[in-house]
Enzyme design. Sequence first.
Site, PDB file in Angstrom:
ATOM      1  N   ASP A  29       0.850  -1.189   0.000  1.00 11.57           N
ATOM      2  CA  ASP A  29       0.000   0.000   0.000  1.00 11.57           C
ATOM      3  C   ASP A  29       0.888   1.242   0.000  1.00 11.57           C
ATOM      4  O   ASP A  29       1.912   1.298   0.687  1.00 11.57           O
ATOM      5  CB  ASP A  29      -0.919   0.000   1.226  1.00 11.57           C
ATOM      6  CG  ASP A  29      -2.070   0.978   1.071  1.00 11.57           C
ATOM      7  OD1 ASP A  29      -3.223   0.538   0.911  1.00 11.57           O
ATOM      8  OD2 ASP A  29      -1.821   2.209   1.098  1.00 11.57           O
ATOM      9  N   ILE A  30       0.479   2.240  -0.759  1.00 16.70           N
ATOM     10  CA  ILE A  30       1.283   3.457  -0.888  1.00 16.70           C
ATOM     11  C   ILE A  30       1.276   4.271   0.408  1.00 16.70           C
ATOM     12  O   ILE A  30       2.190   5.076   0.632  1.00 16.70           O
ATOM     13  CB  ILE A  30       0.765   4.290  -2.092  1.00 16.70           C
ATOM     14  CG1 ILE A  30       1.845   5.200  -2.632  1.00 16.70           C
ATOM     15  CG2 ILE A  30      -0.492   5.067  -1.744  1.00 16.70           C
ATOM     16  CD1 ILE A  30       1.506   5.830  -3.976  1.00 16.70           C
ATOM     17  N   ASN A  85     -12.856  -2.944   2.780  1.00 21.07           N
ATOM     18  CA  ASN A  85     -13.767  -1.814   2.913  1.00 21.07           C
ATOM     19  C   ASN A  85     -14.802  -1.894   1.796  1.00 21.07           C
ATOM     20  O   ASN A  85     -14.454  -2.139   0.632  1.00 21.07           O
ATOM     21  CB  ASN A  85     -12.990  -0.495   2.821  1.00 21.07           C
ATOM     22  CG  ASN A  85     -12.062  -0.297   4.009  1.00 21.07           C
ATOM     23  OD1 ASN A  85     -12.369  -0.721   5.114  1.00 21.07           O
ATOM     24  ND2 ASN A  85     -10.925   0.334   3.785  1.00 21.07           N
ATOM     25  N   GLN A  92     -14.007   2.958   1.678  1.00 19.33           N
ATOM     26  CA  GLN A  92     -13.548   2.489   0.363  1.00 19.33           C
ATOM     27  C   GLN A  92     -13.337   3.678  -0.565  1.00 19.33           C
ATOM     28  O   GLN A  92     -14.212   4.546  -0.689  1.00 19.33           O
ATOM     29  CB  GLN A  92     -14.565   1.515  -0.247  1.00 19.33           C
ATOM     30  CG  GLN A  92     -14.048   0.858  -1.531  1.00 19.33           C
ATOM     31  CD  GLN A  92     -14.993  -0.210  -2.081  1.00 19.33           C
ATOM     32  OE1 GLN A  92     -16.128  -0.352  -1.647  1.00 19.33           O
ATOM     33  NE2 GLN A  92     -14.498  -0.952  -3.063  1.00 19.33           N
ATOM     34  N   HIS A  98     -10.473  -5.270  -3.201  1.00 23.29           N
ATOM     35  CA  HIS A  98      -9.118  -5.543  -2.734  1.00 23.29           C
ATOM     36  C   HIS A  98      -9.154  -5.853  -1.247  1.00 23.29           C
ATOM     37  O   HIS A  98      -9.955  -5.293  -0.499  1.00 23.29           O
ATOM     38  CB  HIS A  98      -8.192  -4.350  -2.993  1.00 23.29           C
ATOM     39  CG  HIS A  98      -8.721  -3.051  -2.464  1.00 23.29           C
ATOM     40  ND1 HIS A  98      -9.684  -2.332  -3.138  1.00 23.29           N
ATOM     41  CD2 HIS A  98      -8.463  -2.367  -1.334  1.00 23.29           C
ATOM     42  CE1 HIS A  98      -9.975  -1.243  -2.445  1.00 23.29           C
ATOM     43  NE2 HIS A  98      -9.259  -1.240  -1.332  1.00 23.29           N
ATOM     44  N   HIS A 100      -7.050  -5.580   2.235  1.00 17.82           N
ATOM     45  CA  HIS A 100      -5.910  -5.013   2.950  1.00 17.82           C
ATOM     46  C   HIS A 100      -5.376  -6.094   3.880  1.00 17.82           C
ATOM     47  O   HIS A 100      -6.132  -6.663   4.670  1.00 17.82           O
ATOM     48  CB  HIS A 100      -6.341  -3.838   3.833  1.00 17.82           C
ATOM     49  CG  HIS A 100      -6.837  -2.641   3.093  1.00 17.82           C
ATOM     50  ND1 HIS A 100      -6.062  -1.535   2.859  1.00 17.82           N
ATOM     51  CD2 HIS A 100      -8.053  -2.364   2.547  1.00 17.82           C
ATOM     52  CE1 HIS A 100      -6.780  -0.625   2.206  1.00 17.82           C
ATOM     53  NE2 HIS A 100      -7.992  -1.102   2.008  1.00 17.82           N
TER      54      HIS A 100
HETATM   55  P1  5GP Z   1      -9.704   1.562   0.137  1.00 19.48           P
HETATM   56  O1  5GP Z   1      -9.701   2.917   0.795  1.00 19.48           O
HETATM   57  O2  5GP Z   1     -10.447   1.589  -1.171  1.00 19.48           O
HETATM   58  O3  5GP Z   1     -10.134   0.439   1.032  1.00 19.48           O
HETATM   59  O4  5GP Z   1      -8.186   1.231  -0.162  1.00 19.48           O
HETATM   60  C1  5GP Z   1      -7.477   1.800  -1.206  1.00 19.48           C
HETATM   61  C2  5GP Z   1      -6.024   1.722  -0.813  1.00 19.48           C
HETATM   62  O5  5GP Z   1      -5.262   1.893  -1.968  1.00 19.48           O
HETATM   63  C3  5GP Z   1      -5.585   2.800   0.184  1.00 19.48           C
HETATM   64  O6  5GP Z   1      -5.065   2.180   1.355  1.00 19.48           O
HETATM   65  C4  5GP Z   1      -4.524   3.579  -0.588  1.00 19.48           C
HETATM   66  O7  5GP Z   1      -3.443   3.981   0.231  1.00 19.48           O
HETATM   67  C5  5GP Z   1      -4.095   2.608  -1.654  1.00 19.48           C
HETATM   68  N1  5GP Z   1      -3.661   3.224  -2.891  1.00 19.48           N
HETATM   69  C6  5GP Z   1      -4.302   4.201  -3.583  1.00 19.48           C
HETATM   70  N2  5GP Z   1      -3.622   4.511  -4.693  1.00 19.48           N
HETATM   71  C7  5GP Z   1      -2.523   3.717  -4.708  1.00 19.48           C
HETATM   72  C8  5GP Z   1      -1.429   3.567  -5.608  1.00 19.48           C
HETATM   73  O8  5GP Z   1      -1.320   4.249  -6.640  1.00 19.48           O
HETATM   74  N3  5GP Z   1      -0.484   2.647  -5.302  1.00 19.48           N
HETATM   75  C9  5GP Z   1      -0.562   1.871  -4.179  1.00 19.48           C
HETATM   76  N4  5GP Z   1       0.427   1.006  -3.977  1.00 19.48           N
HETATM   77  N5  5GP Z   1      -1.582   1.967  -3.297  1.00 19.48           N
HETATM   78  C10 5GP Z   1      -2.552   2.891  -3.556  1.00 19.48           C
END
Ligand code: 5GP
Length: 113
Positions: A29-30, A85, A92, A98, A100
């Site tokens: 994760d970034i 999420n 989300q 995805h 985590h």
């Molecule tokens: P969500 O909030 O949808 O559950 O999770 C999305 C996740 O994707 C977040 O934890 C966010 O940090 C990660 N994320 C978003 N853009 C990028 C990216 O370009 N590269 C990587 N490695 N992670 C990302």
Amino acid sequence: MTSIFTRIVAREIPAEIVFENDRVIAFKDIAPQAPVHLLVVPKTEEYENVAQLAEGDPALLAELVATASALAAEHANGEYRLIFNSGPSAGQTVFHVHAHVLSGHITEGSLGF
Ligand code: 5GP
């Protein structure tokens, strides 16, 4: 619409990829919320959330879980928190299902983000 994770699969944007096969990709994760914070993602962007994936391709969901578990053993001590999420009010932000995988020392703050 092409998701940001599909663009990672296509190598259009960089990521620290830790696992890949024909159906699943995993990368760091970034914005990590734990010492180990990986995202395990089906390559298809057909499913927006975990419930859709469970209904549409339960074997693929099982593969995500198995991949998460194996990666937690590889990158930490094998214990992990698995988060899907589902929906904006649940945090989300990327609507391509995805998991985590949080591992290492988990603080309670990493439950919701
Ligand atoms: P969500 O909030 O949808 O559950 O999770 C999305 C996740 O994707 C977040 O934890 C966010 O940090 C990660 N994320 C978003 N853009 C990028 C990216 O370009 N590269 C990587 N490695 N992670 C990302």
